[in-house]
Design a protein around this motif. Structure first.
Motif, PDB file in Angstrom:
ATOM      1  N   MET A 100      42.999  31.498  -2.271  1.00 42.91           N
ATOM      2  CA  MET A 100      44.455  31.406  -2.270  1.00 42.91           C
ATOM      3  C   MET A 100      45.008  31.384  -3.691  1.00 42.91           C
ATOM      4  O   MET A 100      46.058  31.974  -3.957  1.00 42.91           O
ATOM      5  CB  MET A 100      44.937  30.170  -1.492  1.00 42.91           C
ATOM      6  CG  MET A 100      44.820  30.272   0.012  1.00 42.91           C
ATOM      7  SD  MET A 100      45.273  31.877   0.733  1.00 42.91           S
ATOM      8  CE  MET A 100      46.957  32.062   0.199  1.00 42.91           C
ATOM      9  N   THR A 142      34.730  31.888  -1.699  1.00 45.57           N
ATOM     10  CA  THR A 142      34.335  30.826  -0.775  1.00 45.57           C
ATOM     11  C   THR A 142      33.547  31.380   0.408  1.00 45.57           C
ATOM     12  O   THR A 142      32.727  30.668   0.997  1.00 45.57           O
ATOM     13  CB  THR A 142      35.624  30.175  -0.196  1.00 45.57           C
ATOM     14  OG1 THR A 142      36.571  29.998  -1.243  1.00 45.57           O
ATOM     15  CG2 THR A 142      35.350  28.888   0.513  1.00 45.57           C
ATOM     16  N   PHE A 146      36.353  40.153   3.625  1.00 44.29           N
ATOM     17  CA  PHE A 146      35.516  40.364   4.810  1.00 44.29           C
ATOM     18  C   PHE A 146      34.367  41.339   4.554  1.00 44.29           C
ATOM     19  O   PHE A 146      33.317  41.219   5.161  1.00 44.29           O
ATOM     20  CB  PHE A 146      36.363  40.898   5.978  1.00 44.29           C
ATOM     21  CG  PHE A 146      37.001  39.819   6.811  1.00 44.29           C
ATOM     22  CD1 PHE A 146      37.317  38.595   6.250  1.00 44.29           C
ATOM     23  CD2 PHE A 146      37.271  40.024   8.157  1.00 44.29           C
ATOM     24  CE1 PHE A 146      37.895  37.598   7.011  1.00 44.29           C
ATOM     25  CE2 PHE A 146      37.852  39.025   8.929  1.00 44.29           C
ATOM     26  CZ  PHE A 146      38.168  37.816   8.353  1.00 44.29           C
ATOM     27  N   LEU A 170      34.322  30.801   7.168  1.00 45.06           N
ATOM     28  CA  LEU A 170      33.598  31.986   7.618  1.00 45.06           C
ATOM     29  C   LEU A 170      32.768  32.490   6.452  1.00 45.06           C
ATOM     30  O   LEU A 170      32.971  32.069   5.309  1.00 45.06           O
ATOM     31  CB  LEU A 170      34.574  33.066   8.114  1.00 45.06           C
ATOM     32  CG  LEU A 170      35.594  33.622   7.109  1.00 45.06           C
ATOM     33  CD1 LEU A 170      35.080  34.865   6.421  1.00 45.06           C
ATOM     34  CD2 LEU A 170      36.899  33.951   7.827  1.00 45.06           C
ATOM     35  N   SER A 172      40.076  29.165  -5.957  1.00 49.95           N
ATOM     36  CA  SER A 172      39.939  29.457  -4.520  1.00 49.95           C
ATOM     37  C   SER A 172      40.492  30.852  -4.272  1.00 49.95           C
ATOM     38  O   SER A 172      41.102  31.448  -5.179  1.00 49.95           O
ATOM     39  CB  SER A 172      40.740  28.436  -3.700  1.00 49.95           C
ATOM     40  OG  SER A 172      42.125  28.610  -3.978  1.00 49.95           O
ATOM     41  N   ASP A 232      42.581  42.552  -0.472  1.00 49.41           N
ATOM     42  CA  ASP A 232      41.743  41.374  -0.232  1.00 49.41           C
ATOM     43  C   ASP A 232      40.457  41.894   0.419  1.00 49.41           C
ATOM     44  O   ASP A 232      40.457  42.346   1.569  1.00 49.41           O
ATOM     45  CB  ASP A 232      42.486  40.400   0.687  1.00 49.41           C
ATOM     46  CG  ASP A 232      41.726  39.107   0.902  1.00 49.41           C
ATOM     47  OD1 ASP A 232      40.480  39.136   0.814  1.00 49.41           O
ATOM     48  OD2 ASP A 232      42.359  38.072   1.196  1.00 49.41           O
TER      49      ASP A 232
HETATM   50  C1  LIG Z   1      40.847  37.053   4.147  1.00 48.60           C
HETATM   51  C2  LIG Z   1      41.019  35.761   3.428  1.00 48.60           C
HETATM   52  N1  LIG Z   1      41.658  35.767   2.240  1.00 48.60           N
HETATM   53  C3  LIG Z   1      41.848  34.608   1.558  1.00 48.60           C
HETATM   54  C4  LIG Z   1      41.410  33.406   2.050  1.00 48.60           C
HETATM   55  C5  LIG Z   1      41.663  32.154   1.255  1.00 48.60           C
HETATM   56  O1  LIG Z   1      40.522  31.750   0.600  1.00 48.60           O
HETATM   57  P1  LIG Z   1      40.227  30.237   0.110  1.00 48.60           P
HETATM   58  O2  LIG Z   1      40.008  29.431   1.346  1.00 48.60           O
HETATM   59  O3  LIG Z   1      39.022  30.390  -0.744  1.00 48.60           O
HETATM   60  O4  LIG Z   1      41.424  29.786  -0.640  1.00 48.60           O
HETATM   61  C6  LIG Z   1      40.733  33.371   3.266  1.00 48.60           C
HETATM   62  C7  LIG Z   1      40.243  32.075   3.808  1.00 48.60           C
HETATM   63  O5  LIG Z   1      39.795  31.992   4.923  1.00 48.60           O
HETATM   64  C8  LIG Z   1      40.542  34.577   3.981  1.00 48.60           C
HETATM   65  O6  LIG Z   1      39.906  34.594   5.166  1.00 48.60           O
END
Ligand SMILES: Cc1ncc(COP(=O)(O)O)c(C=O)c1O
Length: 399
Positions: free
Chosen positions: A94, A214, A193, A343, A92, A190
């Motif tokens: 996270m 995701t 977006f 999203l 994921s 990160d």
């Molecule tokens: C900017 C951003 N980074 C990381 C994550 C975490 O991703 P995941 O839900 O795949 O663990 C999200 C989830 O919404 C996110 O919006």
């Protein structure tokens, strides 16, 4: 082996081509679509080969917690898109952020990041990592000097999320890289977006890129996934944690994400264009107090967005006149927009961040990050913008 193997190393292809082709290695069956290797382990010809594979003396797959050919194809495709030497995939977004910190930091190290982060990322940095001796200072995303002022001798990492979730605040990547470099600090971005189609942080000097695959990489709300891309020397450190601790990407999810990447460029450009149209409409709406969208000239960092990104992205946040009641009225009148926290989907979603994605951080953290009770986040999908407007108008007219 096929001619496609060579593609991974061909920098001359455009992103659109790499998104469809990079990373694929055909099996002896010469399949056209990427093969899905649903297997937990791999068979050795004899004991000596098993020993050599385990020790790393000879290359090859051993166990899908370490490597899997479908996951490798996903990693190579994303690395090609980000212009990265290497990429490691995670279960994921996270777990990508966790693996990045576990790979690069040790107890006693310090991280600088912004107040304006995705809620779970904030939680990780401010409540979980401190228990293991990794401490974080959160500064204003947009105040470059504040990042510099927060540096300590033990600072190892600048963690940037740009644009941020949900306020679309930008971090000035080259400016922050310059400060970090002067202090021997690594910079991770990160890029969830924008995706590499709209923003390539490594070209702007960052050391690592993190993804929640995701989101736009899947693009159709089906699976979770994540990745860390950058120099092999760094991703190898992340991989050491992953292969031992285990939050690796499943082969099935990697296969879905590979297919998602094939349409990434088309989707993100179309969703971005629709988001700009929706943002303009919201900005002119009498019950909307403020719109946050990097593609609007009214966005305080519009000029930086034009330099750093190819388009504004597909997230539009807006502040309704009033508070939680008025915001919930808009949400509750939606029949088309999905009330869900995800999203990056082709289906447009609407979220009230203060009571959902950012509900578990403290009220002080929410205030510092500008997450008010009247704030709504729309992740624009591929429906007709006029239908989205009509759906939002129902609630806006009553709020
Ligand atoms: C900017 C951003 N980074 C990381 C994550 C975490 O991703 P995941 O839900 O795949 O663990 C999200 C989830 O919404 C996110 O919006």
């Amino acid at each position: 082996m096929s001619g496609l193997d060579a593609m991974e190393h061909d920098d001359s292809f455009q992103l659109e081509t790499l998104a469809v082709r990079a990373g694929q290695v055909r099996s002896q069956f010469n399949e056209h679509a990427e093969a899905l290797y649903l297997t937990s382990s791999f068979v050795f010809e004899n004991a000596a080969q098993a020993a050599a594979r385990f020790s790393g003396e000879s290359p090859g797959n051993v166990y899908s917690r370490f490597t899997n050919p479908t996951v490798t194809a996903f990693q190579d495709r994303l690395a090609a898109l980000e212009g990265a030497e290497a990429c490691v995939a995670t279960a994921s977004g996270m777990s990508a952020i966790l693996a990045l910190v576990m790979g690069l930091c040790s107890a006693g190290d310090h991280i600088v990041t912004s107040n304006s982060l995705f809620g779970a990322t904030q939680q990780l940095f401010t409540t979980i990592l401190p228990r293991f001796g990794v401490h974080t200072t959160c500064v204003s995303q947009t105040d470059v000097a504040a990042w510099g002022a927060a540096i300590r001798p033990e600072t190892k990492l600048f963690f940037l999320e740009t644009p941020s979730n949900p306020l679309t605040e930008l971090a000035d990547i080259p400016a922050l890289v310059a400060i970090a470099r002067a202090h021997g600090i690594r910079v991770a971005v990160d890029n969830c977006f924008c995706t590499p189609i709209l923003q390539r942080p490594l070209e702007l000097g960052a050391d690592l890129v993190v993804h929640s695959a995701t989101k736009y990489i899947d693009g159709q709300g089906r699976v979770l996934g994540g990745a860390v891309a950058g120099a092999k020397e760094l991703t190898d450190e992340v991989l050491k944690f992953l292969r031992t601790a285990g939050p690796t990407l499943s082969a099935f999810n990697a296969w879905v994400l590979l297919k998602g990447m094939e349409t990434l460029s088309l989707r993100i450009h179309a969703q971005s264009a629709a988001a700009l149209e929706l943002a303009r409409w919201l900005e002119a709406h009498p019950t909307v107090a403020r719109v946050y969208y990097p593609g609007l000239p009214s966005h305080p960092q519009h000029k930086l967005a034009q330099r750093q990104q190819k388009a504004g992205g597909a997230i539009v946040s807006f502040e309704i006149k009033g508070g939680r009641d008025e915001a919930w009225t808009v949400v509750d009148h939606c029949r088309l927009l999905s009330i869900t926290a995800n999203l990056g989907d082709t289906k447009t979603t609407i979220t009230h961040p203060a009571s959902t994605t950012h509900g578990r951080i403290t009220p002080e953290q929410r205030a510092a990050g500008g997450i008010t009770e009247g704030l709504l986040r729309v992740a624009v999908g591929l429906e007709a913008v006029t239908d989205l407007q009509a759906d939002l108008e129902r609630g806006l007219a009553k709020s």
